[in-house]
Structure formats: C-alpha cells, structure tokens
Scaffold this active site. Structure first.
Site, short mmCIF file in Angstrom:
data_model
loop_
_atom_site.label_atom_id
_atom_site.label_comp_id
_atom_site.label_asym_id
_atom_site.label_seq_id
_atom_site.Cartn_x
_atom_site.Cartn_y
_atom_site.Cartn_z
N CYS A 1 0.81 -1.34 -0.03
CA CYS A 1 -0.18 -0.01 -0.03
C CYS A 1 0.86 1.09 0.01
O CYS A 1 0.22 2.26 -0.34
CB CYS A 1 -1.00 0.00 1.20
SG CYS A 1 -2.02 -1.61 1.16
N HIS B 1 -3.35 7.11 2.84
CA HIS B 1 -3.80 5.63 2.20
C HIS B 1 -5.21 5.45 2.86
O HIS B 1 -5.57 5.40 4.07
CB HIS B 1 -2.98 4.37 2.59
CG HIS B 1 -3.15 3.08 2.37
ND1 HIS B 1 -3.77 2.86 0.99
CD2 HIS B 1 -3.35 1.98 2.99
CE1 HIS B 1 -3.96 1.46 1.13
NE2 HIS B 1 -3.81 1.11 2.30
N ASN C 1 -10.14 -0.51 -0.07
CA ASN C 1 -8.66 -0.23 0.01
C ASN C 1 -8.12 -0.77 -1.36
O ASN C 1 -8.16 -1.96 -1.71
CB ASN C 1 -8.20 -1.16 1.16
CG ASN C 1 -6.54 -1.05 1.35
OD1 ASN C 1 -6.06 -0.71 0.43
ND2 ASN C 1 -6.16 -1.71 2.29
#
Ligand code: UT7
Length: 327
Positions: free
Chosen positions: A113, A254, A284
């Site tokens: 990520c 994020h 996500n």
C-alpha cells in the site's frame, strides 16, 4: 537542485460495483458491520480478463491528457503494484507496450500500500538526472484476484483501480514534489502477506486447495501499526521541512479503513475535514489508493494554488512513506 513537478494526474475505477449488500450474499457479513468497522459502502471490481495493466493504462491515459503530453514524451515508467498481470515480466513492460511508450526504463515497485509513494520518491530522485524529463508513475491493483472470497475478515476490505501521476523537471509554476521519505520493518512481514506462489512456497495442488494464494492478514496489529507509522512519517516530513500540521491544507492518506484515518487525525490533532477520503466508494485499493484519491480531489477543485499537501501511506512489509507537495 532541479524542481520536480506534477504535470498531470488521472485515475480509473472499473465499471463493476460490488456493494456491501452484494458481499452479504456470499459471506456472513452485513452492510452495517462493514460500514461501521471500515467506512466502506462499495468497491469497484475489474471485469474478468481486465488486468492490472489494463487498469493502469486507463489511468495513465487520463494523466497524460491532464498533462497535455503524448506517450512519446515519457522517459521513465514506474508502476507500483502487488497484483501484476504475471510474476514475470513486470506489469510496467506490459503497460509500456500498451501505451506505446518508447523503449524507456520500465519497472515495478512492490511496497504494497506504500508502493505509490515509494515509486514517486524513486522517480523524484531519477528525474534530477537530466537524462529524464518526464516520468509516468502509476499505482494499479487488481486485488480482487488475490482475495479469499470466503474470508469475511479480508474480502470486504479491498477494491480494484488505478491512479497515475506524470512528473516533470521543467516549468516552475506547476505543483512541486517538495520532499519524500520511506521506511520499512521486515520483521513484521507476517502481518499481511500472500503465503504461496513465490519461491518460498511455489504453486501446487495443495497451495491452491488451502487458498494460500490469497491475502492473509492480522487486522488488529496492522491497525495499530498503521496509525503509529503514518503519524510518525507525517511528523518527520513536516519537521525536516520546518513545518507544522497547521501549514498543511490537505492530507491524502492511504485508504485502508476510515477508523485508521480518524485515529491518525486525532493523533496529529488535525480536523477530519483536512483529510481526503474516498474509501466509502473504493475500499482499499493498495498502491492505487492514494493516486486515485488525489486525482479525484484535484478534479473536484479541492486544491488551491499554494496549498501544502501531505500524502501518507502504510502497508504490508511493513512499509510506510510520506510525500510533501506544494500545489
Ligand atoms: O492496507 C493496509 C493493510 N490493512 C489494514 O490496514 C487493515 C487494518 N485493520 C482493520 O482495518 C481492522 O482490524 C479490520 C476492519 C480488518 C477488522 O476490524 P476490527 O474492529 O479490528 O474487528 P475484529 O477483527 O476485532 O473483529 C471483531 C468481530 C469478530 O467477531 P467476534 O470474535 O468478536 O465474535 C470478527 O469475527 O467482527 C467479526 N468480523 C466480522 N463480522 C461481520 C470480522 N469480519 C467481519 C465481517 N462481517 N466482514
């Protein structure tokens, strides 16, 4: 030192939308649980046959159009992903071919990520070399291809998509990448990983039957580590640039869980209104999450000239990174 500028941004979300209610039909979950525990209402999923490189190409084309540049203008391609079309070759070379770029250096970065910010920092460093004038940096993920659709603790979290930045080292009135930092702690690699399919555990009948090619996660430990590392990375990048949170107009974190962002906001003592959040509609999307959120916020006209913006990420590895932008 050369000024590294953001010349264009773009994002792409695949058409298909999976709502929380859709998920509740395949695993024992509910819209209420997912919404309150994560902030996610829906996520986009790539079509069958639509790959990481396909998503990336769509986002890249939008970023190139935003920059007013042609594929021929790109001297360097860096792609952040944990879901490349193949283990070998890289997603980057497939994207290079699909976009019709010249035979420029093209490679993948895997920092999960945090990958997009790792890639931005790599491009920022390389662009200081006068051989490169424009870099295309992409975060692209087809996480639906590595999710265990029978595991309610992970499958509700992830989505597919791509985002891209075109960077340059020329004009001075464009937004500037001021600074970037990145860190890692491989001792905690087991908190989030895909057990099989690599050299440690090559694919076999057993690994497929045991679903070892899908994401394994310790959500609780990751949650705490995410807040701590994103807060520390933000504080560090501010400190070394002589800034405080009050100097920052926008934070683009994020998008893993809205509760992580809320805890980060609380730790930094910054109102949630200063955080760009789109997790409600995307879930996500790992390396794609920050460039998608950034491109959407830009398209909505949220950034004003002179705004300082902090991008901050955390992910498997563990990895973390922060980038300071002057809009
Ligand atoms: O991109 C970076 C990497 N990922 C992350 O940063 C993820 C970080 N972690 C998280 O976001 C959260 O830990 C999760 C969203 C993954 C989980 O939230 P939580 O509040 O930590 O829940 P939990 O794991 O403690 O589970 C609470 C309960 C459990 O039931 P019991 O044991 O209390 O009876 C779970 O079995 O919720 C249950 N549960 C679910 N229930 C309905 C777990 N997943 C679900 C689900 N639907 N999808």
């Amino acid at each position: 030192m050369r000024k590294i500028t953001i010349e264009g941004v773009g994002s792409y979300l695949p058409e298909r939308i999976m709502t929380n209610d859709d998920l509740a039909k395949i695993v024992d979950t509910s819209d209420e649980w997912i919404r309150t525990r994560t902030g996610i209402c829906e996520r986009h999923l790539a079509a069958e046959g639509e790959t990481c490189s396909d998503l990336a190409v769509r986002a890249a084309q939008r970023a190139l159009a935003d920059a007013g540049l042609e594929p021929n203008d790109i001297d360097l391609l860096i792609v952040a992903t944990v879901t490349p079309d193949h283990i070998m070759p890289s997603a980057a070379v497939l994207i290079q071919a699909k976009l019709g770029l010249r035979s420029v250096p093209s490679f993948d970065v895997n920092a999960a990520c945090s990958g997009f910010l790792y890639a931005l920092e790599t491009a920022r460093s390389l662009l200081r070399n006068e051989r490169y004038r424009h870099a295309l940096v992409i975060g692209s993920e087809k996480l639906s291809s590595i999710v265990n659709w029978e595991d309610r603790s992970t499958c509700v979290l992830f989505g597919d998509g791509a985002g891209a930045f075109v960077l340059g080292n020329g004009s001075s009135d464009l937004p500037v990448l001021v600074d970037g930092l990145a860190g890692a702690d491989g001792l905690a690699a087991n908190l989030l990983y895909v057990p099989a399919g690599g050299s440690a555990q090559p694919a076999s009948k057993e690994t497929v039957e045991d679903r070892l090619h899908t994401v394994t996660m310790n959500g609780k430990e990751l949650f705490k580590a995410a807040v701590r590392h994103m807060a520390e990375a933000t504080e560090e990048i501010l400190k070394r640039n002589g800034l405080t949170t009050e100097d920052i107009a926008w934070f683009v974190p994020h998008q893993a869980n809205i509760r992580i962002v809320q805890a980060l906001a609380q730790q930094l003592n910054v109102p949630m209104e200063c955080f760009v959040c789109n997790i409600e509609h995307t879930g996500n999307s790992s390396a794609a999450s920050i460039p998608i959120a950034f491109a959407q916020a830009k398209a909505e006209g949220r950034f004003q000239k002179g705004d300082r913006i902090v991008l901050v990420a955390f992910g498997a590895g563990l990895t973390w990174a922060a980038t300071l932008v002057l809009w």
